[in-house]
Every structure is written in C-alpha cells, then in structure tokens.
Design an enzyme around this catalytic site. Sequence first.
Site, PDB file in Angstrom:
ATOM      1  CD  GLU A 212      30.319  15.054  -3.563  1.00 28.96           C
ATOM      2  OE1 GLU A 212      31.199  14.524  -4.086  1.00 28.96           O
ATOM      3  OE2 GLU A 212      29.100  15.382  -3.036  1.00 28.96           O
TER       4      GLU A 212
ATOM      5  CB  SER B 256      23.798   7.240  17.205  1.00 28.66           C
ATOM      6  OG  SER B 256      25.200   6.347  17.837  1.00 28.66           O
TER       7      SER B 256
ATOM      8  CG  HIS C 114      19.304   7.546   8.739  1.00 33.62           C
ATOM      9  ND1 HIS C 114      19.028   8.676   9.392  1.00 33.62           N
ATOM     10  CD2 HIS C 114      20.448   6.988   8.961  1.00 33.62           C
ATOM     11  CE1 HIS C 114      19.504   8.095  10.717  1.00 33.62           C
ATOM     12  NE2 HIS C 114      20.381   7.522  10.446  1.00 33.62           N
ATOM     13  CB  SER C 115      23.737   7.658   7.473  1.00 31.98           C
ATOM     14  OG  SER C 115      23.828   6.919   7.455  1.00 31.98           O
TER      15      SER C 115
HETATM   16  C1  LIG Z   1      17.836   2.630  20.364  1.00 29.40           C
HETATM   17  C2  LIG Z   1      18.414   2.492  18.943  1.00 29.40           C
HETATM   18  N1  LIG Z   1      17.827   1.826  17.590  1.00 29.40           N
HETATM   19  C3  LIG Z   1      17.821   1.983  16.809  1.00 29.40           C
HETATM   20  C4  LIG Z   1      19.495   2.862  16.229  1.00 29.40           C
HETATM   21  C5  LIG Z   1      18.876   2.551  14.903  1.00 29.40           C
HETATM   22  N2  LIG Z   1      19.261   4.327  13.931  1.00 29.40           N
HETATM   23  C6  LIG Z   1      20.052   4.757  13.996  1.00 29.40           C
HETATM   24  S1  LIG Z   1      18.570   5.990  13.143  1.00 29.40           S
HETATM   25  C7  LIG Z   1      17.662   5.249  13.296  1.00 29.40           C
HETATM   26  C8  LIG Z   1      16.331   6.176  12.771  1.00 29.40           C
HETATM   27  C9  LIG Z   1      15.653   7.291  13.635  1.00 29.40           C
HETATM   28  O1  LIG Z   1      15.295   7.656  12.722  1.00 29.40           O
HETATM   29  P1  LIG Z   1      14.243   9.673  13.568  1.00 29.40           P
HETATM   30  O2  LIG Z   1      14.341   9.428  15.229  1.00 29.40           O
HETATM   31  O3  LIG Z   1      13.276   9.591  12.952  1.00 29.40           O
HETATM   32  O4  LIG Z   1      15.946  11.009  13.215  1.00 29.40           O
HETATM   33  P2  LIG Z   1      15.845  11.213  11.497  1.00 29.40           P
HETATM   34  O5  LIG Z   1      17.579   9.892  11.031  1.00 29.40           O
HETATM   35  O6  LIG Z   1      14.869  11.552  10.732  1.00 29.40           O
HETATM   36  O7  LIG Z   1      16.528  12.280  11.587  1.00 29.40           O
HETATM   37  C10 LIG Z   1      17.640   4.535  13.779  1.00 29.40           C
HETATM   38  C11 LIG Z   1      16.788   3.452  14.008  1.00 29.40           C
HETATM   39  C12 LIG Z   1      20.304   3.708  17.483  1.00 29.40           C
HETATM   40  N3  LIG Z   1      20.958   4.185  16.313  1.00 29.40           N
HETATM   41  N4  LIG Z   1      19.502   3.996  18.612  1.00 29.40           N
END
Ligand SMILES: Cc1ncc(C[n+]2csc(CCOP(=O)(O)OP(=O)(O)O)c2C)c(N)n1
Length: 529
Positions: free
Chosen positions: A206, A292, A421-422
Amino acid sequence: MLTCAVILLPPKGIAVFFLRHPLAVQSPLSLSLSSFFFSLSLPRPSSRASALMALCRRRPRAALKHAASQFELLKPSRPALSSLIGAARSAAPSSSVLKLIGGPRADWVGRTPRRFESTVAEKLPRFTNGVAGNLAMDFPGGKVAFTPEMSFISESPEERAHCYRVLDEDGQPLAHSSFIQVSKEVAVRMYTEMVTLQTMDNIFYEAQRQGRISFYVTSIGEEAINIASAAALRFDDLVFPQYREPGVLLWRGFTLQEFANQCFGNRDDYGKGRQMPIHYGSNKLNYFTVSSTIATQIPHAVGAAYSLKMDKKDACVVTYFGDGGTSEGDFHAAINFAAVREAPVIFICRNNGWAISTPTSDQFRSDGIVVRGQAYGVRSIRVDGNDALAMYSSVQAARVMAIGEQRPILIEALTYRAGHHSTSDDSTKYRPANEIEWWRTARDPVSRLRKWIESNGWWSEEAESELRSNVRKQLLHAIQVAEKVEKPPISDLFTDVYDVPPSNLREQEMVLRETIKRYPQEYPGDVPV
Ligand SMILES: Cc1ncc(C[n+]2csc(CCOP(=O)(O)OP(=O)(O)O)c2C)c(N)n1
Ligand SMILES: [Mg+2]
C-alpha cells in the site's frame, strides 16, 4: 624469527620453506613437520626427526645441510609431501613462503591445491538389475551394463514425482504422515512470523501505491516456504536469497524498522539507499544481500558451502531461487559443481508457477525441478510449499544430510505466486483472476497452519486479533520513522567500490552536484548534497 621447513624430494631435490608468519614459529609448523615424519611411517617423530625439527626452527641453513645429507634415509612418497606442503601452507599464508629450492621433481611442489578429499559421494550403482557382471564394461566413470535392446530412455517418467505433504487443506495431519514434531513454542512463533510477513507485505504494498516507496515485491502465498524453512535452519547456516524470501530474515531477527529503512532507502539502510526496495541484506544475520540479477546467488552459495566444508564447519548454506531461476545457466553450473565437490548446500526452489508472465510450461518440459537433482547426482525431494510442517521437516532433514554426509540437497517447493510479480506488474493480464483468488483463499499457507495450531489448543480468536493489531501498529510506526530519517548523502553514491575513485566517476559526481544546484526543484530536498 626466521623458521624453515625442509622437505626432501627423492632422488636429490630439496624444497625449503622459509616461513615468516608469526604462526609459523609456533606449533603449526612443528605439527606440520610431525605429520610429515608421521606420514613417513615413523610411529612418532624419532629423535632424529625431532632434532631436525629443532634445527629447522633455530638454524635453517644447518638444517638444510643436514637434510641434504639425509635424503637417502627419508624418502617420502608424493602424497606424504603433498600433505605436508598443504599443512605448511595453511599454517602460513603463501606470501610468507619466500623461497623454494627445487630438485628434479620440484616443479609441482608448492602448487598443491587445498582440495578437500571426497567423502560420501552418491555412488552410482555398478550394475543395473538383472544384468550379469560379465556384460558390464568399465567406461570412464564406472561400469556400465550392455543390453541387446535398442531402447531410448523416456523423456518423462511414468508418474510425476510425488509431493511430500503433512497437513491437508484443513490443517489436519494426513494419516501415516511422517514429520518432525514441532513444539508449541516453535509452531506459534512460526505462525506469528507468517502473519507478520503477510501484514508487512500488505502495508508496504500500500505504501508503494501511495507513492511513499518506489517499488515492492510481496511473498504472498509463499509464507510457509519463507518461515518454516528458516525455522528449520540454524543461525550459522548462511543464506543466499533470491528476493521473495524476506521471511528468513524476519525469523533471524531483522526488525520491522530495518525492513522499512531499506525500503525507504534512508541513512539507516545498510545499502546506503543505493538499491531498490526489497534488496535486504544483513552481515550480522548471515544473510547475503539480495541481487535481483536472477540466479547469480546460486554459484556464490555453492562456493561458500565448499569453503564451509574445507573449514570443517558444523553449518551449511541455503540458497533460494524461483522456477525462473532454474532457466539460467548459473543454476546448472552451480548444482553440478555442488554435486562434484560434495558441498553442504541446500537448494530450495520455490516453484510458484510463474517467472513474471512466463508460465512454467514455457520454461521447461521436465517434471518440474525435482527430477533434475538426480540428473546431476543430487538427492532431492518435492514438497508442498504451502504446508509449513512439510517444509519444516524436509529442510531440517536436508540440513542433517547436507552437514552430516557433506552433500548437496535439492528441495522443490510447489506453490503459487499469489500476488503480482511486483508493483510493476498486473498479473490479471496473463492469468485468470479467479485462479489467483482460489490460491489466496483455499490454498493459503497461513490459515492452514492456523487451523493446525488451533486444533492443538495453542491458538485462539483473541490471540489472533491481538497479534494482527499489534503487528499493524508496529509496521505503521516503522514506516513513519523510516520516512522521516534523512536520506544518505550524495557522496555515498560514489563510494565503496573503488579505493581511489577513477576520474570518470569523479566527473560524474561533479556533474550531478552541479545539476542539483541548477535544478533544485527536480530533486528531493531531503538528500544532503
Ligand atoms: C538475469 C536476469 N534476467 C532477467 C531478469 C528479469 N526478471 C526479474 S524477476 C524475473 C522472474 C524470475 O522468476 P522466478 O525465478 O520464478 O522467481 P519468482 O519471481 O517467481 O519468485 C525476471 C525474468 C533479471 N532480474 N535477471
Ligand atoms: Mg517463479
């Protein structure tokens, strides 16, 4: 005081280590020498050996001369020499090894890597069932049985790997379920922290929507993976997180104020405001800072686990990652490295079905993540990630195996990312809203654990409302405080990477300061320039 170790290399070589390190004049060197003579099959350092040791310490040149005359007498084997050199090197840093006089076989002396010998490898079975020994042949890596049939190994098993669960949807233990008993104290604390995490997510989410923080990621639906796994670990275990595991930090004592400080990027944030919100880290709590960049923490975790192994520590490493993380090369390199080096690391994959908008069906065709463990020679289990008791039991058992047997373990926790996701995402654009709702309600891990503690008589409606209202108050207070704390100074943006900042960085700092002076209305007034 100069101390030296003399090593005889048959037939004529002599290696001399001159050690200046303060430790070298104390027992480690003497111990190294004792183990050296011991490895020559002398029952204990003989009087001759003891004399040589004493000579080494007091008169290195005389020792060298003496050793040269004795080399015929002492013909150490190559492994014996390796172990001595290893011991001498660990007693003193390599920079203090000043001189190495080599003989004919001295080229490898001093280059012995500090490898850890293999302990309990997951040995492959020598023969497949029912195949006679004489049909097997030694190939590199072991014996393999021959077969006259041309049969390809199926791409998928007949049945999907089962999922370990203790509590059913109503929070009641399944008949015959085997699990590690959880005391009232631990169970209530687990539940309390799960509620705290859930409340923190709602309030910070929030706060982002109100524009008070720039970004946020919730762990909604994954509270059991967070808290129950943390509860099963010990404090000395090192954590290498992805970003959806703040509950592990919470369990270890990171305060709500510390969470808020990081999200507001104020002067009390350990990252000095240089990272986006949710990139928590705590040296004190053995929790490595979130990166990240997906999956980069996994090889780091394995390296750290290997170092724990070398130091013979009674601890392991735990690394968390998502299903999306397993599509990165880093995951594959790391798990293979862990298997080969037998590193005490627990891989916890939160398979929540999505990597932002990419469903798992677009990520892999294997039966999830758990089957990959066997492919890499790693013991593995699939667990219901929304069942706190199953998570607690499997992580605790994994820890015992990882440390006791010095091996990696893979846990695939099946769950569902019940939030977006965010704050930069709207997941209703790629998945049905009623699916999300179903997971948030019928499959909620927090209420499942609550039903179990209630049925044990450990929780009440009264305790529930008191907890929720207290946590909410504490969080609102933490946010108010964090918001008022000054931001870190501009200069912090340019420090902590280079000892002496390079010219391009100095130039950038100058330009930034000038720009802020010229356009003060474009910059927050609370950042000290
Ligand atoms: C190397 C890299 N590629 C792409 C991204 C963009 N990105 C951020 S979070 C995400 C998804 C990750 O999914 P998952 O590992 O399943 O974790 P969840 O968010 O589902 O907890 C991506 C593709 C990144 N941060 N780093
Ligand atoms: Mg995911």
